[in-house]
Design a protein around this motif. Structure first.
Motif, PDB file in Angstrom:
ATOM      1  N   LYS A   1       3.167  13.839  32.106  1.00 34.05           N
ATOM      2  CA  LYS A   1       2.534  15.590  32.848  1.00 34.05           C
ATOM      3  C   LYS A   1       3.068  15.727  34.185  1.00 34.05           C
ATOM      4  O   LYS A   1       3.533  14.597  34.961  1.00 34.05           O
ATOM      5  CB  LYS A   1       0.869  14.451  33.487  1.00 34.05           C
ATOM      6  CG  LYS A   1      -0.710  14.647  32.041  1.00 34.05           C
ATOM      7  CD  LYS A   1      -0.474  15.531  31.026  1.00 34.05           C
ATOM      8  CE  LYS A   1      -1.114  16.836  31.319  1.00 34.05           C
ATOM      9  NZ  LYS A   1      -1.313  17.363  30.638  1.00 34.05           N
TER      10      LYS A   1
ATOM     11  N   GLU B   1      -1.017  19.397  24.102  1.00 33.77           N
ATOM     12  CA  GLU B   1      -1.747  18.165  24.531  1.00 33.77           C
ATOM     13  C   GLU B   1      -1.293  16.549  23.779  1.00 33.77           C
ATOM     14  O   GLU B   1      -1.871  17.209  22.861  1.00 33.77           O
ATOM     15  CB  GLU B   1      -2.594  17.955  25.338  1.00 33.77           C
ATOM     16  CG  GLU B   1      -3.583  18.795  26.419  1.00 33.77           C
ATOM     17  CD  GLU B   1      -2.575  19.139  27.687  1.00 33.77           C
ATOM     18  OE1 GLU B   1      -1.794  17.785  27.938  1.00 33.77           O
ATOM     19  OE2 GLU B   1      -2.588  19.752  28.507  1.00 33.77           O
ATOM     20  N   THR B   2      -1.593  16.112  23.918  1.00 35.91           N
ATOM     21  CA  THR B   2      -1.234  14.280  23.356  1.00 35.91           C
ATOM     22  C   THR B   2      -2.604  13.331  23.837  1.00 35.91           C
ATOM     23  O   THR B   2      -2.927  12.798  22.679  1.00 35.91           O
ATOM     24  CB  THR B   2      -0.415  13.452  23.525  1.00 35.91           C
ATOM     25  OG1 THR B   2      -0.080  13.212  24.779  1.00 35.91           O
ATOM     26  CG2 THR B   2       1.300  14.700  22.762  1.00 35.91           C
ATOM     27  N   ASP B   3      -3.384  13.397  24.809  1.00 36.54           N
ATOM     28  CA  ASP B   3      -3.831  13.003  24.808  1.00 36.54           C
ATOM     29  C   ASP B   3      -5.225  13.837  25.828  1.00 36.54           C
ATOM     30  O   ASP B   3      -5.280  14.872  26.413  1.00 36.54           O
ATOM     31  CB  ASP B   3      -3.916  11.729  26.164  1.00 36.54           C
ATOM     32  CG  ASP B   3      -2.426  10.896  25.797  1.00 36.54           C
ATOM     33  OD1 ASP B   3      -2.760   9.810  24.936  1.00 36.54           O
ATOM     34  OD2 ASP B   3      -1.278  11.448  25.894  1.00 36.54           O
TER      35      ASP B   3
ATOM     36  N   ARG C   1      -0.200  15.431  18.705  1.00 35.67           N
ATOM     37  CA  ARG C   1       0.151  14.546  18.493  1.00 35.67           C
ATOM     38  C   ARG C   1       0.245  14.639  16.890  1.00 35.67           C
ATOM     39  O   ARG C   1       0.782  13.417  16.704  1.00 35.67           O
ATOM     40  CB  ARG C   1      -1.115  13.643  18.014  1.00 35.67           C
ATOM     41  CG  ARG C   1      -1.039  13.053  20.125  1.00 35.67           C
ATOM     42  CD  ARG C   1      -2.441  11.806  19.669  1.00 35.67           C
ATOM     43  NE  ARG C   1      -3.900  12.935  19.706  1.00 35.67           N
ATOM     44  CZ  ARG C   1      -4.726  12.140  19.589  1.00 35.67           C
ATOM     45  NH1 ARG C   1      -5.053  11.354  20.433  1.00 35.67           N
ATOM     46  NH2 ARG C   1      -5.683  12.845  19.602  1.00 35.67           N
TER      47      ARG C   1
ATOM     48  N   ASP D   1      -4.005  19.979  20.042  1.00 37.13           N
ATOM     49  CA  ASP D   1      -3.487  18.568  20.598  1.00 37.13           C
ATOM     50  C   ASP D   1      -1.942  18.497  19.027  1.00 37.13           C
ATOM     51  O   ASP D   1      -2.145  18.624  18.148  1.00 37.13           O
ATOM     52  CB  ASP D   1      -4.293  17.742  19.519  1.00 37.13           C
ATOM     53  CG  ASP D   1      -4.059  16.659  19.546  1.00 37.13           C
ATOM     54  OD1 ASP D   1      -3.351  15.887  19.156  1.00 37.13           O
ATOM     55  OD2 ASP D   1      -5.319  15.728  19.583  1.00 37.13           O
TER      56      ASP D   1
ATOM     57  N   ASP E   1       8.906  11.938  24.978  1.00 33.88           N
ATOM     58  CA  ASP E   1       7.904  11.576  25.396  1.00 33.88           C
ATOM     59  C   ASP E   1       7.780  12.599  23.753  1.00 33.88           C
ATOM     60  O   ASP E   1       8.779  12.552  22.972  1.00 33.88           O
ATOM     61  CB  ASP E   1       6.957  12.180  26.107  1.00 33.88           C
ATOM     62  CG  ASP E   1       6.597  13.346  26.370  1.00 33.88           C
ATOM     63  OD1 ASP E   1       6.749  14.504  25.855  1.00 33.88           O
ATOM     64  OD2 ASP E   1       6.744  14.174  27.645  1.00 33.88           O
ATOM     65  N   PRO E   2       6.469  12.373  23.123  1.00 33.53           N
ATOM     66  CA  PRO E   2       6.066  13.899  22.216  1.00 33.53           C
ATOM     67  C   PRO E   2       6.682  14.884  21.591  1.00 33.53           C
ATOM     68  O   PRO E   2       6.823  14.575  20.770  1.00 33.53           O
ATOM     69  CB  PRO E   2       4.701  13.094  22.077  1.00 33.53           C
ATOM     70  CG  PRO E   2       4.682  11.322  22.735  1.00 33.53           C
ATOM     71  CD  PRO E   2       5.354  12.130  23.502  1.00 33.53           C
TER      72      PRO E   2
ATOM     73  N   GLY F   1       2.122   9.044  25.658  1.00 36.83           N
ATOM     74  CA  GLY F   1       2.113  10.947  25.805  1.00 36.83           C
ATOM     75  C   GLY F   1       2.666  11.671  26.610  1.00 36.83           C
ATOM     76  O   GLY F   1       3.473  11.010  26.846  1.00 36.83           O
ATOM     77  N   LYS F   2       2.190  12.653  26.113  1.00 31.33           N
ATOM     78  CA  LYS F   2       3.178  13.894  27.129  1.00 31.33           C
ATOM     79  C   LYS F   2       2.804  13.516  28.476  1.00 31.33           C
ATOM     80  O   LYS F   2       2.449  13.641  28.949  1.00 31.33           O
ATOM     81  CB  LYS F   2       2.292  15.437  26.407  1.00 31.33           C
ATOM     82  CG  LYS F   2       3.639  16.245  27.819  1.00 31.33           C
ATOM     83  CD  LYS F   2       2.746  17.815  26.903  1.00 31.33           C
ATOM     84  CE  LYS F   2       3.404  19.126  27.525  1.00 31.33           C
ATOM     85  NZ  LYS F   2       2.536  19.805  27.456  1.00 31.33           N
TER      86      LYS F   2
END
Lengths: 230, 230
Positions: free
Chosen positions: A120, B157-159, B183, B181, A33-34, A117-118
């Motif tokens: 969760k 976090e990314t979202d 991202r 963030d 993931d990112p 996205g990350k």
């Protein structure tokens, strides 16, 4: 090393002048993931030392490297990549070359799907991480239409080192295979104990600095191109 | 930075003298076998900058760090760890402390079984990689019998950055949560854009150097201990 450096300046060995050589080094990194990834402990030291030893002898070296924390040796063109697929694409772009020395510890597998996205943490337990096999860079180079005249593979093994390495050499179709036992913390270390496997069998080298392994190998590569039948 | 350094020397701020503060930083690394691992892209920069900013103010800082390629700031006791479980054990050993600042990007999961030898490629396709959940360091510190008076968590976090971060703060039970963030490549970068979430709500800080984020946070921590009710 200082003595060698002085000798090189006084009597430069240009035995690989005009030869184009591809060297891969370091780990590859496969994102999940990112933020998360799958990788390995390759430091890139052995591959960078080989690239440097070849360049000193006049070779035109392209070094295709995963992320490492060592700097680029003088006079070497480095291409930085992350994933195994990126490394393969960079290798194919670098062809034709006279020789390829594949020291990189490529990730054999990657995540089947890259999460956008990350991922969760949920109450449902850990995510299911499905892996798929990456392309085999060494085998691909060995089968390429523009196959380098000399392809050298590396095998980091923890068990049955020589048996696994001999089998790997035949399976991949490379000319020489350098096997090392990575049980006792070779990754990141300065020294290395390797065996070189070719058509004539196994030659086990004593433990030495990675720069000395690089020198020995560069000399052998120079000898190969001087006397291609050997 | 030079001006600040000169000011510090001329008028040292010792507002955290005598305070014991635990800082975690960097990624954790979860081995799959002797060569492969699961990790993340945390560089440790933000955590190391915070440790330095606290130490400059006189705090007795214990920095518990995963593998990073930055050096230890002056006057800081660093404990190096690899896995999340090792990091948790080191944190518990470091208690009691006045404050804990948990910047580390810990691996939420690890391989259920650690392979004793290098996992081989076979004809049967990729290995099944079963994951299990790691202990939650931040939540464990928040529930500890010797809970630090101030526990600060970080959330990459990314979202839905702020929503996720607010939920994380309540779920973990930490006093402050710093959300960022990730991202746009914060990992490894020198600058950072964060929001600080506490009982009073969300305070969004402008983009600044990670050393400035560290200074701001250290000042807030010093103010907390000077006026505990704030």
């Amino acid at each position: 090393a200082i003595r060698d450096a002085i000798l090189h300046i006084l009597t430069p060995d240009r035995s690989l002048a005009g030869r184009r050589i591809l060297v891969t080094a370091g780990p590859t990194v496969e994102p999940l993931d990112p933020v998360r990834f799958l990788s390995n402990h390759s430091s890139g030291r052995q591959g960078y030392a080989i690239a440097a030893a070849l360049a000193v002898r006049g070779a035109d070296v392209t070094l295709i490297s995963g992320p490492v924390s060592i700097s680029v040796p003088d006079g070497i063109h480095r291409i930085s990549v992350q994933t195994t697929r990126e490394m393969l694409a960079a290798c194919e772009t670098a062809l034709p070359v006279d020789a390829a020395v594949c020291t990189a510890a490529v990730s054999d597998w990657r995540a089947k799907e890259l999460a956008p996205g990350k991922i969760k943490k949920t109450g449902d337990g850990p995510p299911r991480l499905e892996l798929v096999e990456n392309p085999d860079i060494l085998a691909t180079l060995c089968c390429a239409a523009q196959r380098p005249r000399l392809v050298v593979g590396f095998a980091a093994e923890t068990d049955d080192v020589l048996d696994n390495a001999q089998a790997k050499r035949l399976r991949k179709g490379c000319d020489w295979l350098v096997a090392n036992d990575v049980r006792q913390g070779v990754f990141g270390a300065m020294r290395n104990t390797v065996s070189l496997i070719d058509d004539n069998g196994i030659q086990s080298w004593p433990e030495m600095d990675k720069t000395d392994v690089a020198e020995q190998l560069a000399q052998r590569i120079a000898a190969f191109f001087a006397h291609p039948s050997s």
